[in-house]
Design an enzyme around this catalytic site. Structure first.
Site, PDB file in Angstrom:
ATOM      1  N   GLU A 167       1.107  -3.258   6.134  1.00  9.12           N
ATOM      2  CA  GLU A 167       1.716  -2.046   6.651  1.00  9.12           C
ATOM      3  C   GLU A 167       2.575  -2.352   7.871  1.00  9.12           C
ATOM      4  O   GLU A 167       2.116  -2.987   8.820  1.00  9.12           O
ATOM      5  CB  GLU A 167       0.570  -1.096   7.044  1.00  9.12           C
ATOM      6  CG  GLU A 167       0.936   0.354   7.029  1.00  9.12           C
ATOM      7  CD  GLU A 167       0.864   0.974   5.632  1.00  9.12           C
ATOM      8  OE1 GLU A 167       0.652   0.241   4.638  1.00  9.12           O
ATOM      9  OE2 GLU A 167       1.036   2.201   5.558  1.00  9.12           O
TER      10      GLU A 167
ATOM     11  N   TYR B 285      -3.045  -6.700   4.781  1.00 10.68           N
ATOM     12  CA  TYR B 285      -4.341  -6.317   4.225  1.00 10.68           C
ATOM     13  C   TYR B 285      -4.458  -6.579   2.731  1.00 10.68           C
ATOM     14  O   TYR B 285      -5.453  -6.253   2.114  1.00 10.68           O
ATOM     15  CB  TYR B 285      -4.648  -4.847   4.521  1.00 10.68           C
ATOM     16  CG  TYR B 285      -3.550  -3.880   4.137  1.00 10.68           C
ATOM     17  CD1 TYR B 285      -3.169  -3.715   2.809  1.00 10.68           C
ATOM     18  CD2 TYR B 285      -2.891  -3.125   5.106  1.00 10.68           C
ATOM     19  CE1 TYR B 285      -2.164  -2.838   2.456  1.00 10.68           C
ATOM     20  CE2 TYR B 285      -1.872  -2.238   4.763  1.00 10.68           C
ATOM     21  CZ  TYR B 285      -1.516  -2.103   3.429  1.00 10.68           C
ATOM     22  OH  TYR B 285      -0.516  -1.237   3.083  1.00 10.68           O
TER      23      TYR B 285
ATOM     24  N   LYS C  72     -10.042   9.801   3.356  1.00  5.42           N
ATOM     25  CA  LYS C  72      -9.130  10.364   4.345  1.00  5.42           C
ATOM     26  C   LYS C  72      -9.888  11.145   5.410  1.00  5.42           C
ATOM     27  O   LYS C  72     -10.909  11.765   5.140  1.00  5.42           O
ATOM     28  CB  LYS C  72      -8.125  11.304   3.653  1.00  5.42           C
ATOM     29  CG  LYS C  72      -7.248  10.622   2.618  1.00  5.42           C
ATOM     30  CD  LYS C  72      -6.209   9.718   3.238  1.00  5.42           C
ATOM     31  CE  LYS C  72      -5.011  10.451   3.760  1.00  5.42           C
ATOM     32  NZ  LYS C  72      -3.998  10.758   2.754  1.00  5.42           N
TER      33      LYS C  72
HETATM   34  S1  IVH Z   1      -4.648  -1.408   0.119  1.00  4.75           S
HETATM   35  C1  IVH Z   1      -3.699  -1.802  -4.356  1.00  4.75           C
HETATM   36  N1  IVH Z   1      -5.266  -1.159   2.647  1.00  4.75           N
HETATM   37  O1  IVH Z   1      -1.958   3.318   1.960  1.00  4.75           O
HETATM   38  C2  IVH Z   1      -4.076  -1.272  -3.027  1.00  4.75           C
HETATM   39  N2  IVH Z   1      -3.517   0.169   1.786  1.00  4.75           N
HETATM   40  O2  IVH Z   1      -2.188   5.498   0.060  1.00  4.75           O
HETATM   41  C3  IVH Z   1      -3.087  -1.579  -2.004  1.00  4.75           C
HETATM   42  N3  IVH Z   1      -2.417   1.568   3.476  1.00  4.75           N
HETATM   43  O3  IVH Z   1       0.485   2.152  -0.237  1.00  4.75           O
HETATM   44  C4  IVH Z   1      -3.279  -0.844  -0.776  1.00  4.75           C
HETATM   45  N4  IVH Z   1      -3.638   0.917   5.172  1.00  4.75           N
HETATM   46  O4  IVH Z   1       0.779   1.669   2.252  1.00  4.75           O
HETATM   47  C5  IVH Z   1      -4.485  -0.747   1.641  1.00  4.75           C
HETATM   48  N5  IVH Z   1      -5.866  -1.081   4.882  1.00  4.75           N
HETATM   49  C6  IVH Z   1      -5.084  -0.675   3.881  1.00  4.75           C
HETATM   50  C7  IVH Z   1      -4.081   0.270   4.089  1.00  4.75           C
HETATM   51  C8  IVH Z   1      -3.311   0.682   3.007  1.00  4.75           C
HETATM   52  C9  IVH Z   1      -2.638   1.674   4.785  1.00  4.75           C
HETATM   53  C10 IVH Z   1      -1.389   2.314   2.740  1.00  4.75           C
HETATM   54  C11 IVH Z   1      -0.552   1.500   1.805  1.00  4.75           C
HETATM   55  C12 IVH Z   1      -0.698   2.138   0.461  1.00  4.75           C
HETATM   56  C13 IVH Z   1      -1.135   3.519   0.846  1.00  4.75           C
HETATM   57  C14 IVH Z   1      -1.873   4.198  -0.290  1.00  4.75           C
END
Ligand code: IVH
Length: 718
Positions: free
Chosen positions: A186, A237, A325
């Site tokens: 991110e 991440y 969330k």
């Molecule tokens: S994992 C396949 N880890 O949240 C999974 N996503 O709502 C990949 N995000 O598109 C995502 N913090 O932009 C993951 N610690 C985190 C995250 C994270 C923010 C965002 C990311 C993703 C979105 C999904």
């Protein structure tokens, strides 16, 4: 000699062209040595600096962008700004859950899918969900080659040049990183950095609503030099394609990303049970307000990568992860006042002033009320919201802060409304300048009509006035306009366009000399005054465009100029015009004349008439007309000009005129100017350095002439 030491703002067009040529060659050489021969001769940082310099010059002189520009070339260096990038592995999104029960369901569904017995161990990681934008960084042989946004999950945008400006991102990976490694994470902005940036940007009038928008906006800049000034950060991440497995577990894989130089979030933990997951969620939630960056939940991921593999994906999200969330934070408080803020485009925005209240750990005193209708209880589609309840000063209101920095008012508590509370009356005058504020049909926003004199809009208006396609006054950039606008001394102050032209005279009689002020020397002051004097007889259409009348941009200004031919004729018509007062009323003759201009409709005509109906604007224009005399437009010779009705393409370098000028000349003569060659093209004017367009034209048998022949052909018409 190299121009590299000259600040981009100070380059002349000729110097810029020369330097772009040199940079194109130099960068192509480095690309070839790096990619082709694997034997680079400069450091990555120096290479990046060359590319940044190139991009910055191109941003200032878009008409000089070369066909072989290093920023548009595909191939060796994948650096085309915002070109599509197909992700080697799709970038997925996450399912959301909102309660502890939902989390229990998620864990149960994973167990069920894997056919795990109740007592079998199942470990999850739990980490903050960062409120930024996701990014995929592709490293090959330890070197960053492409950075792409998520886009639709399958294809993102190439933002490599911009990503390279983020200091804390490793450009080259040390150690045992795999040959191919797509790091995902991110891009975000810290809250304190965001507030600092807001302060810096507030002076220029453009701001972002929250750190996330700010991060996204900063990243999607055409000019990486701008991104470079923005405090962006990155948490890794996850990963996409890798040439070898990173580890056996999510946790260990992320630790390795950390070892290769990426920031990883310190709050990630392994949890062996549902209770531990929820407990860690609560712990993170408690610390939320103290974290230096925005988060909007907690992400749980199955720790073992072999299990992740088995679980796989649904259409858009993995089965092995979910986002828990945080609830939107709400609180009730009293609405003390409604203030109206005037934005740089004149939009009036109501802001709620609140009895201070803590919402999710942050003290809130202001909230947005969106617009006039929102206060009345009417939604964007014209339908009632809040069951039609309006919002009044004195009301007890429900405030929500959902990750965003600007909280909003959701509703009121009707039982608590004071007896004497009156419906709010939205002002029809601009609070900053007193001009009428009008709302166009179909628009939710009410706008100030005091364009030229409204202090809330003035700096932005002045910048527009002197801009490149408008009055084009060299040496009057953003910084200088701000300086003159805020000058204490009358002899330095510029508050409205006319002041620009009286500056030199006011300076003569004054003791506060511009040339003694930091940033201006005797030479630059003389240059500035000369540049101003050169613009005392601007082409009518540029002058009109410069006035910044709503809806009157370059094209409409040209249309009006071509029709009315002189400023006086246009102004008299606008001042005498009477708009229709209802159905069946055609308005008077002047109104009819304006709406009759080719391409001009009622919206534009109305904006024009309203502009001149405003006393302040008339005064400002009067003052300006004492100083400048817009050149009358020449009647169009279109029908009998040798290029009338033809489609013309200019390519390569032009020496006797700028691209803009060439275009304007051709259009004045009734030709259509196109950006690319096709079967419809009638004529190509090719200068030195012309490339693919020239080839195409020859291939299609289209007539090609050079600049001198162009002048010969149109000479008698000019
Ligand atoms: S994992 C396949 N880890 O949240 C999974 N996503 O709502 C990949 N995000 O598109 C995502 N913090 O932009 C993951 N610690 C985190 C995250 C994270 C923010 C965002 C990311 C993703 C979105 C999904």
């Amino acid at each position: 000699m190299s121009n590299t030491s000259i600040p981009v703002e100070d380059l002349t067009s000729a110097q810029a062209a020369e330097e772009l040529e040199r940079l194109a060659k130099e960068i192509a050489g480095h690309d070839e040595r790096y990619h082709g021969q694997d034997a680079p001769t400069i450091s990555d940082a120096d290479y990046d600096a060359l590319k940044l310099r190139n991009a910055a010059i191109e941003a200032r002189f878009p008409e000089l962008i070369r066909e072989d520009s290093p920023s548009t070339r595909v191939g060796a260096a994948p650096s085309e700004a915002f070109a599509p990038v197909k992700h080697a592995r799709p970038m997925l999104s996450l399912d959301n859950v909102f309660s502890d029960e939902d989390v229990a369901d998620f864990v149960a569904s994973v167990r069920r899918y894997l056919n795990l017995k109740d007592e079998a161990e199942l470990v999850f990681t739990a980490e903050p969900k960062i409120d930024g934008l996701s990014m995929s960084l592709r490293y090959e042989k330890g070197r960053l080659v492409t950075a792409a946004t998520r886009g639709d999950g399958f294809t993102g945008e190439n933002v490599t040049a911009n990503i390279r400006t983020i200091d804390e991102l490793p450009d080259r990976l040390e150690g045992d990183a795999p040959d191919i490694l797509e790091v995902r994470g991110e891009v975000y902005m810290r809250r304190d950095d965001f507030l600092e940036l807001q302060k810096r940007m507030a002076e220029s009038g453009q701001t972002f609503a929250n750190p996330r928008n700010s991060a996204a906006g900063s990243l999607r800049q055409k000019n990486p030099e701008v991104t470079k000034t923005r405090p962006l950060k990155f948490f890794a991440y996850a990963w996409g394609e890798t040439s070898e497995p990173l580890a056996e577990t999510q946790y260990d894989a992320v630790q390795r990303l950390g070892e290769w130089g990426f920031e990883i979030n310190p709050l990630m933990e392994r949890c062996g049970s549902l209770d531990e997951m929820v407990a860690h969620y609560r712990a993170i939630e408690t610390r939320r307000a103290d974290l230096p960056y925005d988060i909007d939940g907690v992400v749980y991921k199955v720790d073992r990568l072999d299990l992740q593999e088995r679980l796989g994906f649904r259409s858009r999200s993995p089965r092995w992860a979910t986002a828990h969330k945080f609830p939107a934070e709400k609180a009730t408080t009293v609405l003390k006042a409604i203030d109206i803020q005037v934005g740089r485009t004149g939009a009036l925005t109501p802001v709620a002033r609140l009895e201070p209240v803590t919402v999710g750990g942050v003290v809130v005193v202001n909230a947005t009320l969106h617009n006039e209708d929102y206060i009345k209880g009417i939604g964007n589609n014209g339908q009632p919201i809040r069951d039609g309840r309006d919002i009044r000063i004195g009301d007890t209101v429900i405030v929500q802060r959902a990750g965003d920095v600007i909280p909003q008012i959701l509703d009121i508590v009707p039982e608590k409304r004071p007896k004497d509370a009156e419906p709010y009356v939205f002002p029809d005058r601009c609070p900053a300048c007193g001009s009428h504020a009008v709302r166009e049909e179909g628009e939710a926003v009410r706008r100030c009509t005091g364009g030229l004199i409204c202090p809330a809009q003035a700096v932005e208006r002045l910048r527009h006035f002197v801009g490149r396609n408008m009055m084009d006054i060299e040496g009057l950039g953003e910084k200088q306009i701000e300086f003159f606008y805020n000058a204490e001394d009358e002899a330095l102050r510029i508050r409205e366009p006319a002041d620009i032209f009286t500056l030199a005279n006011r300076q003569k009689d004054s003791l506060t000399k511009l040339e003694n002020i930091d940033g201006f020397g005797a030479v630059s002051v003389k240059k500035l005054f000369d540049a101003i004097d050169e613009r005392r007889a601007p082409p009518l259409s540029r002058f009109l465009h410069a006035l910044g009348i709503r809806h009157i941009g370059e094209t409409n200004a040209k249309r009006l100029a071509r029709h009315f031919l002189s400023f006086d004729a246009l102004r008299s018509a606008a001042e005498a015009a009477r708009m229709p007062e209802g159905k069946g009323d055609p308005g008077n003759g002047e109104w009819q004349e304006i709406v009759g201009v080719n391409g001009i409709g009622a919206t534009v005509a109305e904006a024009l008439v309203e502009f001149f109906a405003e006393e302040h604007n008339r005064r400002a224009v009067d003052a300006l007309m004492k100083e400048v005399k817009p050149a009358d437009e020449e009647p169009v010779a279109a029908a009998d000009s040798p290029v009338a009705g033809k489609t013309v393409v200019f390519t390569g370098a032009l020496e006797r005129m700028s691209r803009d000028e060439a275009k304007a000349m051709a259009e004045r003569l009734g030709a259509k100017v196109a950006g690319s060659v096709s079967k419809k093209t009638d004529l190509v004017v090719a200068g030195p350095g012309a490339g693919s367009k020239l080839k195409q034209a020859t291939g299609l048998g289209i007539e090609v002439i050079d600049e001198n022949q162009w002048f010969e052909r149109v000479e008698k018409e000019r």
